[in-house]
Design an enzyme around this catalytic site. Structure first.
Site, mmCIF file in Angstrom:
data_model
loop_
_atom_site.group_PDB
_atom_site.id
_atom_site.type_symbol
_atom_site.label_atom_id
_atom_site.label_comp_id
_atom_site.label_asym_id
_atom_site.label_seq_id
_atom_site.Cartn_x
_atom_site.Cartn_y
_atom_site.Cartn_z
ATOM 1 C CE LYS A 171 -3.489 2.751 0.113
ATOM 2 N NZ LYS A 171 -4.548 2.778 1.124
ATOM 3 C CE LYS A 239 -2.686 7.815 7.207
ATOM 4 N NZ LYS A 239 -3.066 6.434 6.771
#
Length: 297
Positions: A171, A239
């Site tokens: 990811k 983030k």
């Protein structure tokens, strides 16, 4: 009927939980904001006022939370998931968090008799609504197969990519590539506009060639309209790029282009644009070029 607890009913988690309800699962949802829980109940799910309530009777528990500390608090904290889980619970964390945290959750789960998968997703809100997410799964093979009926309800591409933490590593690579693609698409739009070319026509032909991508297909139209309603907020991509930077440093590799995009995203968040969709990178690119864009109707 399989009971699925679902913690985190935000932009992604809400439609994912709704798809599970529609597929016939008994879904018990918990969220910090009550409105999202009420929406799930209206769809046919059940409400849980606490983490314990979502976990207590669950065969499978899904967490879909913003960041690593949120997942750690919900899973490992006082009155958290591991404290209330039945032995054999299958915990599928579909948040995007640090790979090392995913590995730590798997180890803690094993100590508590809970099977843990890290299964982050890609595709944004449209794919969450459609049930067409791409899901990269880390964990034990048998646990992945046990989770497959749920995962196949939520996604179209489900791939077991390795042991605990591997899903989050993939990811991170995904978020690196998506950020780079969006930035280059933004630069292409500014470039085309500067030369007076019909950007909409140009995007159509570019999409049919090697420059075509899912990013172009899903993001270009909104960018041409200068509409940045969040499907995935810049603050969250900020983030995620921090996760990429930390994991790259840990592995001793460099991401030079990724580092530049990470700085552009960080600049937008710092100036207060973190609530925009990540396609809002076009806004900053136009400003850097001294060419504020005009939305196309």
């Amino acid at each position: 009927m399989t009971t699925v607890g679902f913690i985190g009913l935000g932009i992604m988690g809400g439609p994912m939980a709704a798809n599970l309800v529609d597929a016939g699962f008994d879904v018990v949802g918990h969220n910090r904001g009550r409105a999202a829980v009420d929406a799930l109940v209206a769809r046919g799910g059940r409400a849980a006022g606490t983490v314990a309530g979502a976990v207590r009777d669950a065969d499978i528990l899904i967490t879909m939370l913003p960041d690593s500390p949120d997942v750690e608090a919900v899973v490992l904290g006082n009155d958290g998931v591991l404290e209330h889980a039945r032995p054999g619970l299958l915990l599928i964390d579909m948040s995007t968090i640090r790979p090392d945290v995913a590995r730590a959750l798997s180890a803690a789960g094993a100590d508590a008799g809970v099977r843990v998968l890290d299964a982050p997703v890609s595709g944004g809100e449209p794919a969450a609504v459609e049930g067409s997410l791409s899901i990269m799964v880390g964990g034990d093979t048998a646990d992945v197969e046990a989770a497959r009926p749920v995962l196949e309800t939520l996604g179209q591409t489900i791939v077991h990519v390795g042991p605990a933490g591997a899903g989050q590593t993939v990811k991170a690579a995904n978020q690196l590539m998506v950020a780079g693609n969006i930035q280059l698409l933004a630069e292409a739009i500014v470039f085309l506009d500067a030369h007076g070319v019909d950007a909409e026509a140009a995007i159509k032909v570019l999409g049919g060639g090697l420059a075509g991508s899912t990013v172009l297909n899903r993001k270009a139209a909104g960018m041409l309209r200068r509409e940045y309603t969040p499907g995935f907020r810049l603050a969250l991509h900020h983030k995620d790029l921090g996760i990429v930077s930390a994991a790259a440093r840990e592995a001793g590799v460099v991401t030079p282009l990724g580092a530049v995009v990470a700085q552009l995203v960080a600049a937008m968040v710092a100036r207060g644009d973190g609530g925009l969709d990540h396609s809002g990178l076009l806004k900053l690119t136009e400003e850097l070029a001294g060419r504020p864009g005009t939305p196309r109707t």
